[in-house]
Design an enzyme around this catalytic site. Structure first.
Site, PDB file in Angstrom:
ATOM      1  CG  ASP A   1       1.863  -0.919   3.354  1.00 33.55           C
ATOM      2  OD1 ASP A   1       1.160  -0.515   4.285  1.00 33.55           O
ATOM      3  OD2 ASP A   1       1.500  -1.770   2.511  1.00 33.55           O
TER       4      ASP A   1
ATOM      5  CG  ASP B   1      -4.557 -11.291   7.831  1.00 41.03           C
ATOM      6  OD1 ASP B   1      -5.310 -11.903   7.056  1.00 41.03           O
ATOM      7  OD2 ASP B   1      -4.541 -10.041   7.923  1.00 41.03           O
TER       8      ASP B   1
ATOM      9  CG  ASP C   1      -3.938 -10.972  -0.655  1.00 41.96           C
ATOM     10  OD1 ASP C   1      -3.162 -10.942  -1.635  1.00 41.96           O
ATOM     11  OD2 ASP C   1      -4.310  -9.939  -0.059  1.00 41.96           O
TER      12      ASP C   1
ATOM     13  CD  GLU D   1      -6.555 -11.797   2.944  1.00 45.54           C
ATOM     14  OE1 GLU D   1      -6.242 -10.852   2.187  1.00 45.54           O
ATOM     15  OE2 GLU D   1      -6.502 -11.719   4.182  1.00 45.54           O
TER      16      GLU D   1
ATOM     17  CG  ASP E   1      -8.562 -11.006   7.894  1.00 45.11           C
ATOM     18  OD1 ASP E   1      -8.182 -12.130   7.554  1.00 45.11           O
ATOM     19  OD2 ASP E   1      -8.428 -10.000   7.171  1.00 45.11           O
TER      20      ASP E   1
ATOM     21  CD  GLU F   1      -7.381  -8.604  -0.647  1.00 43.11           C
ATOM     22  OE1 GLU F   1      -6.464  -7.996  -1.236  1.00 43.11           O
ATOM     23  OE2 GLU F   1      -7.319  -8.908   0.553  1.00 43.11           O
TER      24      GLU F   1
ATOM     25  CG  HIS G   1      -1.712  -1.041   1.611  1.00 43.54           C
ATOM     26  ND1 HIS G   1      -1.275  -2.123   2.318  1.00 43.54           N
ATOM     27  CD2 HIS G   1      -3.024  -1.259   1.376  1.00 43.54           C
ATOM     28  CE1 HIS G   1      -2.287  -2.967   2.494  1.00 43.54           C
ATOM     29  NE2 HIS G   1      -3.352  -2.471   1.929  1.00 43.54           N
TER      30      HIS G   1
HETATM   31  C1  XUL Z   1      -7.196  -6.761   4.698  1.00 39.68           C
HETATM   32  C2  XUL Z   1      -6.453  -7.121   3.473  1.00 39.68           C
HETATM   33  C3  XUL Z   1      -5.651  -6.050   2.831  1.00 39.68           C
HETATM   34  C4  XUL Z   1      -5.604  -6.129   1.338  1.00 39.68           C
HETATM   35  C5  XUL Z   1      -4.912  -4.986   0.675  1.00 39.68           C
HETATM   36  O1  XUL Z   1      -7.960  -7.780   5.229  1.00 39.68           O
HETATM   37  O2  XUL Z   1      -6.482  -8.251   3.039  1.00 39.68           O
HETATM   38  O3  XUL Z   1      -4.391  -6.072   3.371  1.00 39.68           O
HETATM   39  O4  XUL Z   1      -4.979  -7.302   0.930  1.00 39.68           O
HETATM   40  O5  XUL Z   1      -5.461  -3.763   1.018  1.00 39.68           O
HETATM   41 CO    CO Z   2      -5.507  -9.223   1.504  1.00 42.43          CO
END
Ligand code: XUL
Ligand code: CO
Length: 439
Positions: free
Chosen positions: A107, A312, A299, A271, A310, A235, A104
């Site tokens: 970032d 992650d 993702d 994702e 989430d 996404e 991003h």
């Molecule tokens: C948030 C997410 C983001 C996107 C990019 O859940 O997945 O990081 O991948 O904005």
């Molecule tokens: Co993402």
């Protein structure tokens, strides 16, 4: 330059050592030059490092302060600070032989509320990233703009009821697209973190979605006008941080793209943890996108069976990924994208090695899943069982139905004339065992 950074001292280049190795800093499955189904593993998997989790996430959570302390954060000048961080990022990616990265705007360098100053900062870092890319050969898989962290986006960006907030979102997207194009970025992503609502009581859903579509159209037109040839990815995510996000899941996004004439330029970035939050499997979302010819990128991460948010986490579920790679291989691979590790190490993973272990584990699991899926497809029984299941549509009345040659009354007469269908097993357990046999 990457050679200027020695943040991960004592850790050299990670190499492939094979399954007999117990070296935690080696690949056991990912052999980038190994040919699988006519392409190298590197070409199939197209791994990317997510800048935000690996170099911006600090381990902080809603209950606690940062646990990942990075020296570069003490550098007072924003551009110098960003360059020091970038040196470390490229050191890391080069040591792991990651071919791609994703970011991003914010970032890469910290932003203020000054649009013109933010553009200058991002341009400075774009020039610096370009030098790093040239030196290392690492490429940008996709860029994006963060339209969800700043307080002005508390009611959304492209779907904000206040037009001035939308305009700020557009300014960020323009600058992020300029950076992506300058860096030869292969794709551009839209994740609408706050494009949705917290309460329908204060929301005009129809108008907000029309604004989102118009926003995507002007963004596409701008990038195309600047010569961008890559794909735009949406996404999907159902919720979090909003109660309801308009890009809920793949099926919803496909309907939206079709309604607003965006199907030619946009495809999907799927994702894992977003799929499970939507009440689907990752495989389901991949299949929906693949069937529509819109499987762009993924993702990679995983959620937690017990937590409804989430998390992650880095991917490590071989069954889930073997089934995913089956769909990806059958679809002919990614449509311009790759596998971006949108995953973060845990708050209490505080050693420099942890970031390596996380990526090595994710890369190895995907590489192994690729081998499993390829072996299943080579073997052919899986494909045959699936196609045999629909054999009654390959000839006779079934074929005539598929071709649109039968009326409802014709179907009624066939039912009456030929009686009950035979009882045929769906053989789910057999297929589950078949997948496991190849693992
Ligand atoms: C948030 C997410 C983001 C996107 C990019 O859940 O997945 O990081 O991948 O904005
Ligand atoms: Co993402």
């Amino acid at each position: 330059m990457s050679t200027h950074s020695n943040h991960f001292k004592g850790i050299g280049k990670i190499t492939y050592e094979g399954t007999k190795s117990s070296n935690p800093l080696a690949f056991r499955w990912y052999d980038e030059n190994k040919i699988v189904a006519g392409k190298t593993m590197k070409e199939h998997l197209r791994f990317a490092c997510a800048y935000w989790h690996s170099f911006c996430g600090n381990g902080g959570d809603p209950f606690g302060e940062p646990t990942h302390i990075f020296g570069w954060n003490d550098i007072p000048d924003a551009v110098d600070r960003a360059k020091a961080k970038m040196d470390v990022a490229f050191e890391f990616m080069a040591k792991l032989s990651l071919p791609f990265y994703c970011f991003h705007d914010v970032d890469v360098v910290d932003f203020t509320d000054d649009v013109a100053d933010n553009e200058k900062r991002l341009q400075a870092l774009t020039a610096y990233a370009l030098q790093h890319q040239k030196e290392s050969g690492i490429q940008l898989l996709w860029g994006t703009a963060n339209l969800f962290s700043h307080r002005r986006y508390m009611n959304g960006a492209a779907t904000n009821p206040d037009f001035q907030a939308l305009a700020h979102g557009a300014a960020q997207v323009k600058a992020a697209m300029d950076a992506t194009i300058a860096l030869g970025g292969q794709n551009y992503v839209f994740w609408g973190g706050r494009e949705g609502y917290m309460s329908l009581l204060n929301t005009n859903m129809k108008r907000e979605q029309e604004h989102l579509a118009r926003f995507l159209q002007v963004a596409r037109d701008y990038a195309r006008g600047q010569g961008f040839k890559g794909k735009f990815f949406i996404e999907p995510k159902p919720c979090e941080p909003t109660k309801h996000q308009y890009d809920y899941d793949c099926a919803t996004v496909i309907g939206f793209l079709r309604a607003h004439d965006l199907l030619n330029d946009f495809s999907l970035n799927i994702e894992v943890n977003h799929a499970t939050l939507a009440g689907h499997t990752f495989q389901h979302e991949l299949q929906v996108a693949a069937d529509a010819g819109l499987l762009g990128s993924i993702d990679a991460n995983r959620g937690d069976y017990q937590n409804g948010w989430d998390t992650d986490q880095f991917p490590n579920n071989i069954n889930e990924l073997a089934e995913a790679m089956l769909i990806i291989l059958e679809a002919g691979g990614f449509g311009g994208g790759g596998i971006n590790f949108d995953a973060k190490i845990r708050r209490n993973s505080t050693d420099p090695e942890d970031l390596f272990h996380a990526h090595i584990g994710g890369m190895d699991t995907f590489a192994r899943a690729l081998l499993v899926a390829d072996a299943i497809l080579q073997d052919g029984e899986y494909t045959k069982i699936r196609s045999d299941r629909y054999a009654s549509y390959d000839h006779g009345d079934g074929k005539a139905f598929e071709e649109g040659k039968l009326t409802l009354a014709d179907l009624r007469n066939i039912a009456a004339g030929k009686g009950e269908p035979a009882v045929k097993s769906g053989r789910q357990e057999y297929l589950e065992n078949l997948v496991n046999r190849f693992i």
